[in-house]
Design an enzyme around this catalytic site. Structure first.
Site, mmCIF file in Angstrom:
data_model
loop_
_atom_site.group_PDB
_atom_site.id
_atom_site.type_symbol
_atom_site.label_atom_id
_atom_site.label_comp_id
_atom_site.label_asym_id
_atom_site.label_seq_id
_atom_site.Cartn_x
_atom_site.Cartn_y
_atom_site.Cartn_z
ATOM 1 N N ASP A 7 -21.310 -44.966 5.772
ATOM 2 C CA ASP A 7 -19.992 -45.079 6.063
ATOM 3 C C ASP A 7 -20.006 -46.640 6.078
ATOM 4 O O ASP A 7 -20.560 -47.541 5.654
ATOM 5 C CB ASP A 7 -19.688 -44.526 7.656
ATOM 6 C CG ASP A 7 -20.459 -45.283 8.640
ATOM 7 O OD1 ASP A 7 -21.208 -46.325 8.437
ATOM 8 O OD2 ASP A 7 -20.194 -44.914 9.948
ATOM 9 N N CYS A 64 -25.532 -45.220 8.469
ATOM 10 C CA CYS A 64 -24.273 -45.507 9.139
ATOM 11 C C CYS A 64 -24.486 -46.704 10.152
ATOM 12 O O CYS A 64 -25.497 -47.271 10.176
ATOM 13 C CB CYS A 64 -23.749 -44.292 9.737
ATOM 14 S SG CYS A 64 -25.203 -43.530 11.214
ATOM 15 N N THR A 66 -25.628 -46.802 13.355
ATOM 16 C CA THR A 66 -27.171 -46.475 14.108
ATOM 17 C C THR A 66 -28.061 -45.608 13.180
ATOM 18 O O THR A 66 -29.127 -45.572 13.575
ATOM 19 C CB THR A 66 -26.760 -45.930 15.398
ATOM 20 O OG1 THR A 66 -26.195 -44.673 15.145
ATOM 21 C CG2 THR A 66 -26.149 -46.705 16.318
ATOM 22 N N HIS A 97 -45.889 -37.162 7.293
ATOM 23 C CA HIS A 97 -45.892 -35.901 8.220
ATOM 24 C C HIS A 97 -44.932 -35.168 8.026
ATOM 25 O O HIS A 97 -45.098 -33.870 8.184
ATOM 26 C CB HIS A 97 -46.164 -36.621 9.663
ATOM 27 C CG HIS A 97 -47.693 -36.854 10.055
ATOM 28 N ND1 HIS A 97 -47.923 -37.171 11.504
ATOM 29 C CD2 HIS A 97 -48.694 -37.495 9.227
ATOM 30 C CE1 HIS A 97 -49.194 -37.809 11.365
ATOM 31 N NE2 HIS A 97 -49.689 -37.891 10.121
ATOM 32 N N HIS A 132 -49.706 -30.202 8.195
ATOM 33 C CA HIS A 132 -48.223 -30.580 8.282
ATOM 34 C C HIS A 132 -47.586 -29.653 7.747
ATOM 35 O O HIS A 132 -46.266 -29.262 7.952
ATOM 36 C CB HIS A 132 -48.155 -32.180 7.902
ATOM 37 C CG HIS A 132 -48.938 -33.028 8.521
ATOM 38 N ND1 HIS A 132 -48.695 -33.436 10.001
ATOM 39 C CD2 HIS A 132 -49.977 -34.037 8.142
ATOM 40 C CE1 HIS A 132 -49.637 -34.370 10.420
ATOM 41 N NE2 HIS A 132 -50.452 -34.570 9.433
HETATM 42 C C1 RB5 Z 1 -18.904 -45.952 13.332
HETATM 43 O O1 RB5 Z 1 -18.518 -46.929 14.216
HETATM 44 C C2 RB5 Z 1 -20.132 -45.660 13.974
HETATM 45 O O2 RB5 Z 1 -20.003 -44.764 14.996
HETATM 46 C C3 RB5 Z 1 -21.042 -44.927 13.041
HETATM 47 O O3 RB5 Z 1 -21.425 -45.785 11.905
HETATM 48 C C4 RB5 Z 1 -22.546 -44.465 13.452
HETATM 49 O O4 RB5 Z 1 -23.296 -45.337 14.087
HETATM 50 C C5 RB5 Z 1 -22.666 -43.033 14.177
HETATM 51 O O5 RB5 Z 1 -23.610 -42.526 14.470
#
Ligand code: RB5
Length: 144
Positions: A7, A64, A66, A97, A132
């Site tokens: 994203d 993304c 996080t 693993h 595994h």
């Molecule tokens: C976008 O703002 C953010 O929510 C997305 O990139 C991600 O971190 C979601 O898990």
């Protein structure tokens, strides 16, 4: 063949990873996003996870902000083992693993240099199989 998607929160790291893959001569298809406009991560997780789940791609990378939303979404797909990694140890274990077929990272957590290093570790590590494999079979049994 490897597919990659992000994203807006993962765009910068994705661009660095695509350049790394080109440098390593890894066949790679970028499924977007292509710009900095705000988009919904499940749309791109679905594209990458679907390609891996159906066998159109062998491996995937999702990024993304996080990595959390991408990993939650990708793991809805049968046969997908999407692993969110934060450091070289988790990148290594994700392959050794868990035989993760999708690597997930946070573009707001890692620098492009750090993220590229994790991709290299994941690509260069082999699945240990043995005990595994039995564990992965148990995960797959849950899909049925
Ligand atoms: C976008 O703002 C953010 O929510 C997305 O990139 C991600 O971190 C979601 O898990």
């Amino acid at each position: 063949m490897l597919v990659i998607g992000s994203d807006h929160g993962g765009l910068e790291l994705k661009q660095a990873v695509v350049a790394l893959l080109q440098q390593r001569r890894v066949e790679c298809t970028d499924l977007g996003t292509d710009g900095s406009d705000s988009v919904d991560y499940p749309d791109f997780a679905a594209k990458v996870a679907s390609a891996v789940s159906t066998g159109k791609a062998d491996l995937g990378i999702l990024i993304c902000g996080t990595g959390i939303g991408m990993s939650i979404t990708a793991n809805k797909y049968a046969g997908v083992r999407a692993a969110l990694v934060h450091d070289e140890f988790t990148a290594q274990m994700a392959r050794e693993h868990n035989n993760a077929n999708i690597l997930v990272m946070g573009g707001r957590i890692l620098t492009p240099e750090q993220g590229c290093k994790l991709v290299e570790v994941w690509l260069d590590t082999e699945f240990a199989a043995g005990r595994h494999l039995n564990r992965l079979n148990k995960i797959m049994a849950l899909e049925n």
